[in-house]
Each structure stands twice: as C-alpha cells, then as structure tokens.
Design a protein around this motif. Sequence first.
Motif, mmCIF file in Angstrom:
data_model
loop_
_atom_site.group_PDB
_atom_site.id
_atom_site.type_symbol
_atom_site.label_atom_id
_atom_site.label_comp_id
_atom_site.label_asym_id
_atom_site.label_seq_id
_atom_site.Cartn_x
_atom_site.Cartn_y
_atom_site.Cartn_z
ATOM 1 N N LEU A 379 0.829 -1.213 0.000
ATOM 2 C CA LEU A 379 0.000 0.000 0.000
ATOM 3 C C LEU A 379 0.865 1.265 0.000
ATOM 4 O O LEU A 379 0.399 2.328 -0.416
ATOM 5 C CB LEU A 379 -0.925 0.001 1.232
ATOM 6 C CG LEU A 379 -1.932 1.145 1.309
ATOM 7 C CD1 LEU A 379 -2.834 1.190 0.071
ATOM 8 C CD2 LEU A 379 -2.794 1.035 2.570
ATOM 9 N N PRO A 490 -0.606 2.931 -5.028
ATOM 10 C CA PRO A 490 -1.600 1.889 -4.752
ATOM 11 C C PRO A 490 -2.786 2.386 -3.925
ATOM 12 O O PRO A 490 -3.879 1.804 -3.993
ATOM 13 C CB PRO A 490 -0.801 0.833 -3.989
ATOM 14 C CG PRO A 490 0.621 1.053 -4.414
ATOM 15 C CD PRO A 490 0.764 2.516 -4.662
ATOM 16 N N LEU A 491 -2.591 3.460 -3.174
ATOM 17 C CA LEU A 491 -3.704 4.025 -2.398
ATOM 18 C C LEU A 491 -4.896 4.335 -3.305
ATOM 19 O O LEU A 491 -6.060 4.216 -2.884
ATOM 20 C CB LEU A 491 -3.229 5.309 -1.698
ATOM 21 C CG LEU A 491 -4.192 5.931 -0.693
ATOM 22 C CD1 LEU A 491 -4.350 5.042 0.542
ATOM 23 C CD2 LEU A 491 -3.708 7.321 -0.263
ATOM 24 N N VAL A 494 -7.497 1.359 -3.660
ATOM 25 C CA VAL A 494 -8.221 0.770 -2.521
ATOM 26 C C VAL A 494 -9.715 1.013 -2.676
ATOM 27 O O VAL A 494 -10.140 2.104 -3.071
ATOM 28 C CB VAL A 494 -7.724 1.385 -1.194
ATOM 29 C CG1 VAL A 494 -8.423 0.723 -0.007
ATOM 30 C CG2 VAL A 494 -6.219 1.256 -1.067
ATOM 31 N N ILE A 500 -7.053 -4.231 5.050
ATOM 32 C CA ILE A 500 -5.684 -3.705 5.195
ATOM 33 C C ILE A 500 -5.120 -4.236 6.502
ATOM 34 O O ILE A 500 -5.843 -4.343 7.514
ATOM 35 C CB ILE A 500 -5.682 -2.150 5.185
ATOM 36 C CG1 ILE A 500 -5.920 -1.634 3.749
ATOM 37 C CG2 ILE A 500 -4.365 -1.597 5.727
ATOM 38 C CD1 ILE A 500 -6.006 -0.124 3.625
ATOM 39 N N ASP A 510 -0.066 -3.264 4.510
ATOM 40 C CA ASP A 510 -0.407 -4.106 3.359
ATOM 41 C C ASP A 510 -1.878 -4.064 3.026
ATOM 42 O O ASP A 510 -2.745 -4.156 3.909
ATOM 43 C CB ASP A 510 0.012 -5.551 3.649
ATOM 44 C CG ASP A 510 1.529 -5.670 3.753
ATOM 45 O OD1 ASP A 510 2.200 -5.279 2.781
ATOM 46 O OD2 ASP A 510 2.020 -6.110 4.808
ATOM 47 N N LEU A 511 -2.119 -3.954 1.739
ATOM 48 C CA LEU A 511 -3.474 -4.051 1.194
ATOM 49 C C LEU A 511 -3.670 -5.516 0.792
ATOM 50 O O LEU A 511 -2.943 -6.022 -0.078
ATOM 51 C CB LEU A 511 -3.587 -3.123 -0.029
ATOM 52 C CG LEU A 511 -4.881 -3.161 -0.825
ATOM 53 C CD1 LEU A 511 -6.081 -2.777 0.036
ATOM 54 C CD2 LEU A 511 -4.776 -2.217 -2.032
#
Length: 569
Positions: A379, A490-491, A494, A500, A510-511
Amino acid sequence: MTKKRRSAAWYGKLDKDGFIHRSWMKNQGYPDHAFDGRPIIGICNTWSELTPCNSGLRDLAEGVKRGVWEAGGVPVEFPVMSLGETQMKPTAMLFRNLLAMDVEESIRAYGIDGVVLLGGCDKTTPGQLMGAASVDLPAIVVSSGPMLNGKWQGRDIGSGTDVWKFSEAVRAGEMTLQDFMNAESGMSRSKGVCMTMGTASTMSSLVEAMGMSLPTNAALPAVDSRRMALAHLTGKRIVEMVDEDLKPSDILTKEAFENAILANAAVGGSTNAVVHLLALAGRVGIDLSLQDFEIGSGVPLLVNCMPSGQYLMEDFCYAGGMPVVLKELSHLLRPARTVLGGDIAAYHDGAECWNRDVIRAFDAPLKPAAGLRVLRGNLAPDGAIVKPSAATEALLEHEAAVHVFESIEDLKANIDRPDLPVTADTILVLKGCGPRGYPGMPEVGNMPIPRVLVEQGVRDMVRISDARMSGTAFGTVILHVAPEAQAGGPLALVRTGDRIRVSAARGSLDLLVSDAELAARRAAWTPEAAHYTRGYAKMYVDTVLQADKGADLDFLVGKDTRLVTRESH
Ligand code: FES
C-alpha cells in the motif's frame, strides 16, 4: 576597514553602481560609516497580522538590531512571504516552497553578509531554513516562541489538541456549542505559536537540536522578556558568524539531522518534521531518507507535552526546555557543530531539570519507544509514517475492512451519515490529499471519527491517507502514504470492503488484495483532473516531489552559492 565582504560588491564600490546602492539606502538615515565595510546583516522577517503566531516578530527584530549594532554590524530588516497556518487555504504547506524561493532569492539578490531568520508558525521555519540553506550565507534562527498556556474554566488548554477534543465532544453531545465558542479566547491568550508540541514548537526544538539557533530558543514564551534578550544575543552572534564564515552547510550535516530525529522522538514531535527535514536535507545535499527516521524509533518519550502528554510549552520552558532534553540524550547525540562554533554538547552544559514530571529522565520516560515508525508494504511502496506516542497502542497492530473516502469532499459529505457502514474496527482511508492531489498535502489525515461511532464513545480508529496531520493532533493515524493516490500510488486502488493489515512493530502496511486484482484496477484508473491550471499552484503540482522526498519542488533541490555579478543599472 575590515576584510572584504560579500556586501562590498554592493556598498564598497566607488563607481556609479556603488553610489546608487549607498545613496538610496541613505534615504533611511544611515551615516557614511554604515558602508565602510562592516557586515550588513539581513533580518528576514515573516511578521504578518495574517500569521498571528508570528505577529510578535517586529518586536524581536528590534532586539536583533540592538545586538547587530552592538557587535559592529548594520542590521537591515526585510519582509518575506508569511504563512499563517490557521488562515490560509487550501493549506499553508502549498506555499512552504514559495516562501523558500522568496527567502533564497531575497538573500541572494541583496548585499548582505549574513541573515537572521525570524519565523515561528509551522511552515515559516522550514521555508526560511530551506531558502537560506540554498544560498549558504551565515544564518541563524530566532523563533516567535510559544503562546502562554491556554486557560479556560480553571484549567490549561492546548492549541489545536483541545480543539480536536472539544469538537468531538460537541459532536457527541457532551459539550455545548456555547462552551465551545467560549473556549476560543481562552486558548490564545498572547502572541506566539501554538503552545502544544505542535509543528511550530517541534521545528524550533529541532532547530535548537541541530544547532541552528542559540540554546533555549525553542521554549521561551513569546512574551517572556528573555526572548527579547535572546534576539539581542542572536544579533551579536550573527556578526561573529560572518567573520568566522560559519555557514548552514557547516552546521547542517548528516549528524545534525540525526540529532534532530533523536530529539523529535524525545519531545514527541510532529510528524510534519519528516517532510521538512527531508526537504532541508535536499537543499544542503545530505543523503537523508525516510528510513533514517527509524533511528528515533527506540528513543523514549521524555517531554510530557500535548499532544503526546499533558503539559504545555510554558511548562516545558520552566522545567528547563531543550537543554535538558539534549542532556538526557547526550549519550546518543552525534558530534555536530552549532551556530556557536563548538559542539552541540555545549547546548546542555550545566542544564538542570526543574520539573521531572514535565521532562522525564531517559531511564524513567513517559513512554519507552516513542519515535515515528516508518511503514512500508504494497500500500505504501515508498513509505508511510505513524506516530506511536500519539496513537492507541492496541491499534498499532490491526487488520480490518476499510471504508474509503475518495476525496475530502466525499469525507465531509458522508462522515456524519447515520447509516455509514462502519464499526470501531473499520479502517478509514482518505485519498486525494497528497502533495499533488489536494494540492499541498494538507493536515486532514486525522479525519474525524464518524458520528455514529462518536456517539458510541469511540475516540480513535486506524486512519490512513496521503495527507499530513497537524502536529497538535493525535490518534492512530497513518500519514504521508507514498506514492500518493493522485500520482497513481496503490492508495488510488483501494476500495471499500478491502482489508488492510497494519503492523507498527514490523513496519508494514499491506493491502490484502491480489496482484491480479490490483493490476485490473490500475488498468481502469485515471487521475483526477488538475484543480489548478495556472500560476504558482500549477508549477507546484507539476514539479512537487512526493512526501518521502520532502515535497520540495524538484528544481529547488540543492543550492547555488555563486555571487550575482550583473547590475540592474
Ligand atoms: Fe501557527 Fe500553530 S498555527 S504555530
């Protein structure tokens, strides 16, 4: 006549140019001998009535002038852009780099030999230091100093920290709106910066730990007569520094930055120090990375000030201030030169603590390991940070489903919805608040607790964003996620319902979504259209670096110390 100085290229010439430079200055009443080769000292002032925290700096400038005259220099005060943290929209941080440009170009363009930086409010200290470092003339800081303790209904209240608490209490129905309004005047009772260990006091504490101000600069209240005396002594000292050619690059070494990181942990300092120190390091060519902040993670919290503790800056001052903190950290401090010319150890020589509840001993701290933690994972490939000293310990190891706010407008429109599908375990995610996205990386990362949960008594949740948060704020708030959503981090991918996992102990974020699913989401993602299409804001959006690089503009990194030789006439 003393040795030839930088200012001689303006005031030492006997030709038409010298005539013009001197003559126009003499319209202010300077006698001939002001230009006989003595040092010309710039006083770079961020005074402004729109920056209430810096509104006392005109008075302090007079103190600096006394010291400069006494030491045989000539003081010349000049204004630069001022950044009022609580007054500017969309955020003062958008303009930190503009102030730095203003400071840099003002110092470079004028015939001065050294400079005293008068700042205080959050972004003014780093902006001034960044600009001065890029010219690298002798420079020293005098800060506004904190306001007196806030007082209301017979107790101390702290800038910012209690505003967040009061605001939640009103939303929970535990405080009347009238009481909320009444607290306003009690909170801000004198000139000066926020009297919590917010960003302003954090930065002035770190400036002291880096040796860029005289000792005791951080904590003396703005209205304490000893601050005026400090300004006087600083004026004297800058004249000597010019003679010694003691420049920011001599002081702002890697060791000085490490001392700042250690001090930031011990004082429970602001997360904002991270972006400011990274940006400043870039100006002086020091290789400082987010990972370097880990050296503070094992350092105990020694200063019992809001938002990590209970007291305020006035108490910190009376307990002994930064000299005591530096003494407690002395076995960890790196050798580093200061504006006094000697080692930082001189800053705590003979320091005594007068209140051990306010400044704890290293072996009897308020919290054992208080420094900021750097988190990484899928993430936040380039990192994120969390401030354990202001967080709920149990939430620092947490896994849960998320609720996503796509923008600050989405958050404001929905956070108080009675049917918002959240529980105390939910992780809140906010996008679009990074350097490019907002733009300017505002202090909105400590998003409010949803009303449905406030009414159930919930006061903290895990919150994740690419924003910053106020140095006066608290909570389990994960900030500065890099790259930010607007830059395609990567945000941006989401979605509500994803899970998460956060582990401050392992330094991970981590996602829990498969790589294949993330690739599919990325293929469908487009950035938001730019909010600003002209002027400084466009330049900012087009060139700003990500949070892990300090959010400076890419073309401002580094310095240029060449003397400008071309004349205007
Ligand atoms: Fe200026 Fe806090 S708002 S120091």
